[in-house]
Design a protein around this motif. Structure first.
Motif, PDB file in Angstrom:
ATOM      1  N   LEU A 324       0.976  -1.112  -0.121  1.00 19.10           N
ATOM      2  CA  LEU A 324      -0.034  -0.027   0.019  1.00 19.10           C
ATOM      3  C   LEU A 324       0.867   1.225   0.006  1.00 19.10           C
ATOM      4  O   LEU A 324       0.697   2.221  -0.977  1.00 19.10           O
ATOM      5  CB  LEU A 324      -0.903   0.152   1.091  1.00 19.10           C
ATOM      6  N   PRO A 325       1.771   1.443   0.984  1.00 18.71           N
ATOM      7  CA  PRO A 325       2.729   2.656   0.874  1.00 18.71           C
ATOM      8  C   PRO A 325       3.218   2.973  -0.084  1.00 18.71           C
ATOM      9  O   PRO A 325       3.801   3.789  -0.937  1.00 18.71           O
ATOM     10  CB  PRO A 325       3.346   2.615   2.222  1.00 18.71           C
ATOM     11  N   ASN A 326       3.946   1.729  -0.799  1.00 16.19           N
ATOM     12  CA  ASN A 326       4.868   1.698  -1.878  1.00 16.19           C
ATOM     13  C   ASN A 326       4.025   2.161  -3.162  1.00 16.19           C
ATOM     14  O   ASN A 326       4.755   2.768  -3.878  1.00 16.19           O
ATOM     15  CB  ASN A 326       5.389   0.307  -2.347  1.00 16.19           C
ATOM     16  N   HIS A 327       3.082   2.079  -3.311  1.00 10.62           N
ATOM     17  CA  HIS A 327       2.023   2.500  -4.480  1.00 10.62           C
ATOM     18  C   HIS A 327       1.427   4.084  -4.288  1.00 10.62           C
ATOM     19  O   HIS A 327       0.847   4.333  -5.268  1.00 10.62           O
ATOM     20  CB  HIS A 327       0.926   1.465  -4.758  1.00 10.62           C
ATOM     21  N   ASP A 477       2.567   5.533  -9.483  1.00  5.59           N
ATOM     22  CA  ASP A 477       1.220   5.272  -9.376  1.00  5.59           C
ATOM     23  C   ASP A 477       0.266   6.209  -8.804  1.00  5.59           C
ATOM     24  O   ASP A 477      -1.058   6.341  -9.271  1.00  5.59           O
ATOM     25  CB  ASP A 477       0.666   3.783  -8.594  1.00  5.59           C
ATOM     26  N   ILE A 478       0.825   7.071  -7.751  1.00  3.58           N
ATOM     27  CA  ILE A 478       0.145   8.105  -7.253  1.00  3.58           C
ATOM     28  C   ILE A 478      -0.506   8.953  -8.306  1.00  3.58           C
ATOM     29  O   ILE A 478      -1.741   9.892  -7.798  1.00  3.58           O
ATOM     30  CB  ILE A 478       0.629   8.533  -6.041  1.00  3.58           C
ATOM     31  N   TYR A 479       0.253   9.365  -9.165  1.00  2.40           N
ATOM     32  CA  TYR A 479      -0.256  10.121 -10.463  1.00  2.40           C
ATOM     33  C   TYR A 479      -0.643   9.488 -11.774  1.00  2.40           C
ATOM     34  O   TYR A 479      -1.448   9.830 -12.377  1.00  2.40           O
ATOM     35  CB  TYR A 479       0.993  11.186 -10.777  1.00  2.40           C
ATOM     36  N   ARG A 480      -0.071   8.458 -12.133  1.00  3.42           N
ATOM     37  CA  ARG A 480      -0.104   7.563 -13.289  1.00  3.42           C
ATOM     38  C   ARG A 480      -1.884   7.163 -13.323  1.00  3.42           C
ATOM     39  O   ARG A 480      -2.364   7.380 -14.161  1.00  3.42           O
ATOM     40  CB  ARG A 480       0.558   6.312 -13.252  1.00  3.42           C
ATOM     41  N   LEU A 481      -2.405   6.567 -12.148  1.00  2.00           N
ATOM     42  CA  LEU A 481      -3.676   6.243 -12.380  1.00  2.00           C
ATOM     43  C   LEU A 481      -4.702   7.383 -12.462  1.00  2.00           C
ATOM     44  O   LEU A 481      -5.605   7.109 -13.369  1.00  2.00           O
ATOM     45  CB  LEU A 481      -3.846   5.492 -11.029  1.00  2.00           C
ATOM     46  N   ALA A 482      -4.644   8.302 -12.013  1.00  6.38           N
ATOM     47  CA  ALA A 482      -5.644   9.358 -12.274  1.00  6.38           C
ATOM     48  C   ALA A 482      -5.561  10.019 -13.525  1.00  6.38           C
ATOM     49  O   ALA A 482      -6.447  10.521 -14.292  1.00  6.38           O
ATOM     50  CB  ALA A 482      -5.493  10.609 -11.111  1.00  6.38           C
ATOM     51  N   PHE A 483      -4.342  10.062 -14.140  1.00  7.79           N
ATOM     52  CA  PHE A 483      -3.943  10.590 -15.483  1.00  7.79           C
ATOM     53  C   PHE A 483      -4.122   9.865 -16.516  1.00  7.79           C
ATOM     54  O   PHE A 483      -4.153  10.272 -17.657  1.00  7.79           O
ATOM     55  CB  PHE A 483      -2.279  11.441 -15.272  1.00  7.79           C
ATOM     56  N   GLY A 484      -4.551   8.494 -16.133  1.00  6.51           N
ATOM     57  CA  GLY A 484      -4.949   7.758 -17.216  1.00  6.51           C
ATOM     58  C   GLY A 484      -3.700   6.931 -17.917  1.00  6.51           C
ATOM     59  O   GLY A 484      -3.888   6.568 -19.190  1.00  6.51           O
TER      60      GLY A 484
END
Length: 496
Positions: A324-327, A477-484
């Protein structure tokens, strides 16, 4: 010893205890939410002038805690900082509308567009905090600045007299400054304001005994201001940083669970043991035992009562405690506690909705959904602070990371990104002085330097030591997922 909570009871406790944690900037801290991790102790030292921290790591939380006598007393006890009991604390800048302590978002630009200098504005704020008896005609900030400009000798004498009175009373005047990213929309003006604030803070730090300024600001803002105020290096040596380790985050989570006002929280405290009760004013507050604050093995053992032991069917897919914290880390390996608590809260809600009879409070797929939700929150936060980031990253939507720097630059060229950045800055232009406006990146036309700015912000990360078109870049991932953006074998973005 009490029996542990059932999965559904844990799930409900998580939902209640974490409600509203993402809105930390709009909800004042309370004794229940006041978690004092060891790493933040130095940030509360009275002589610690600069406290650096990214968005969502606790700058506003600690600002408001210092302004609250009850929370300040709790910090004095738990951190063993007796000097916190001898403070007169005043806000020097913040987000409160209509504050009598500093000029607000409508007044400040008008002062700067007139004759007021940043230094004069901060000294006017300082004199107000010292309860200077202004002449009756100085009813507004413009009049106060004008009086100060015409009576600099009287202003200096008033500061010296206030310092002497504070020394005689054995107390310290402390001004706290937060929300400085909102001091002005213009990048250059904002940096100049912060540089002069730091200059004023340094003069008080070395020129008085009992007047101190504490400035909470982002690291990138501190670095930019130092370019305009070389002596700021004297403040760098003892600047505190608000950072969160993995154990700090889990300690915060368990603190929330143990301080909820219900029977489940009491049962949780009895089962885990070692909680210390302290009476803060009219409130009861429980400090978690050292093992739940600092011991990875004990934290993991407890968390695996709450969450699935693996992120799939076996250990090869990872353990939730570390996964969890790693992602949730950015490219500078920093994690916002707000993102962490949002991910856990969303995992609890998703498990309740989709797998209410699951044998753990948090299902591993729900934890993945929590990370997606936390990504959306984090992107909203950085876009609010740095709006041009969205313009730079959105053209990459649908791409796969890691991705070559040259490919990113080609995508930006096709999207005509430099023009978009200039047009975005122009939306904030003053009709009479457009040359003052600079809300975007420092080098909008130099795309390789734009890449480096995104790396410095923690949005991009280099995967190798090359600094050329063949350099591989990653998006955490903390930025990648929301930016698609996609990643082979990674969590798919929402909608895929």
């Amino acid at each position: 010893m009490s029996e542990p909570l059932a999965p559904g009871e844990y799930r409900d406790l998580l939902s209640r205890a974490l409600e509203g944690t993402v809105d930390a900037d709009t909800r004042p801290p309370t004794p229940h939410t006041l978690y004092m991790l060891d790493a933040h102790r130095t940030a509360l030292y009275v002589d610690q002038t600069v406290v650096q921290g990214d968005r969502g790591v606790g700058k506003t939380f600690w600002t408001r805690s210092l302004l609250d006598p009850e929370l300040r007393e709790a910090a004095a006890v738990e951190y063993r900082i007796s000097r916190l009991r001898k403070l007169h604390v005043t806000p020097g800048f913040g987000m409160d509308i209509g504050s009598p302590h500093y000029p607000g978002p409508l007044v400040l630009p008008s002062l700067l567009s007139g004759e007021a200098l940043p230094e004069e504005i901060w000294y006017a704020v300082l004199l107000g905090a010292l309860e200077h008896p202004w002449p009756t005609e100085t009813t507004g900030w413009a009049e106060r600045v004008a009086w100060l400009r015409a009576h600099r000798d009287l202003a200096e004498a008033a500061i010296a007299q206030a310092d002497a009175r504070a020394a005689a009373e054995d107390m310290v005047h402390l001004l706290v400054f937060d929300g400085l990213e909102h001091v002005h929309t213009d990048w250059d003006t904002r940096n100049r304001m912060i540089a002069e604030l730091l200059r004023t803070a340094m003069r008080m730090r070395f020129g008085t005994r009992n007047i101190r300024l504490k400035v909470f600001l982002r690291p990138d803002m501190f670095e930019a201001a130092k370019q305009l105020f070389p002596d700021a290096s004297k403040l760098s040596g003892n600047a505190a940083r608000l950072e969160w380790s993995h154990t700090d985050l889990y300690g915060l989570l368990f603190h929330h669970l143990g301080n909820e006002d219900d029977g489940a929280a009491e049962q949780f405290r009895h089962f885990t043991g070692g909680w210390v009760l302290s009476e803060t004013g009219t409130h009861a507050r429980y400090a978690p035992p050292s093992a739940l604050r600092n011991d990875k093995k004990e934290q993991q053992r407890l968390f695996e009562r709450i969450a699935d032991p693996f992120m799939g069917t076996n250990v090869r897919q990872g353990r939730p405690y570390t996964w969890l914290p790693n992602h949730l880390m950015d490219s500078n390996d920093q994690i916002s506690p707000r993102s962490f608590l949002k991910a856990v809260s969303e995992a609890a809600e998703t498990t309740h909705r989709t797998r209410p009879s699951h044998t753990r409070a948090l299902h591993h797929d729900a934890i993945r959904s929590g990370v997606r939700e936390a990504s959306g929150v984090r992107v909203d936060q950085i876009v609010e602070d740095t709006p041009w980031v969205r313009l730079a990253i959105e053209p990459l939507k649908g791409a796969q990371v890691p991705i070559a720097q040259g490919k990113i630059i080609n995508i930006w060229k096709k999207a005509d990104l430099p023009r978009l950045l200039r047009e975005d800055s122009a939306r904030y232009a003053q009709a009479d002085r457009p040359e003052l406006v600079h809300t975007g990146p420092r080098h909008p036309d130099d795309l390789p330097r734009l890449v480096q700015e995104l790396i410095d912000l923690g949005v991009l990360r280099r995967r190798d030591h090359n600094v050329d078109d063949f350099s591989l870049l990653d998006l955490p991932d903390i930025y990648r997922l929301a930016f698609g953006l996609g990643r082979l074998g990674g969590i798919p973005p929402a909608g895929r």
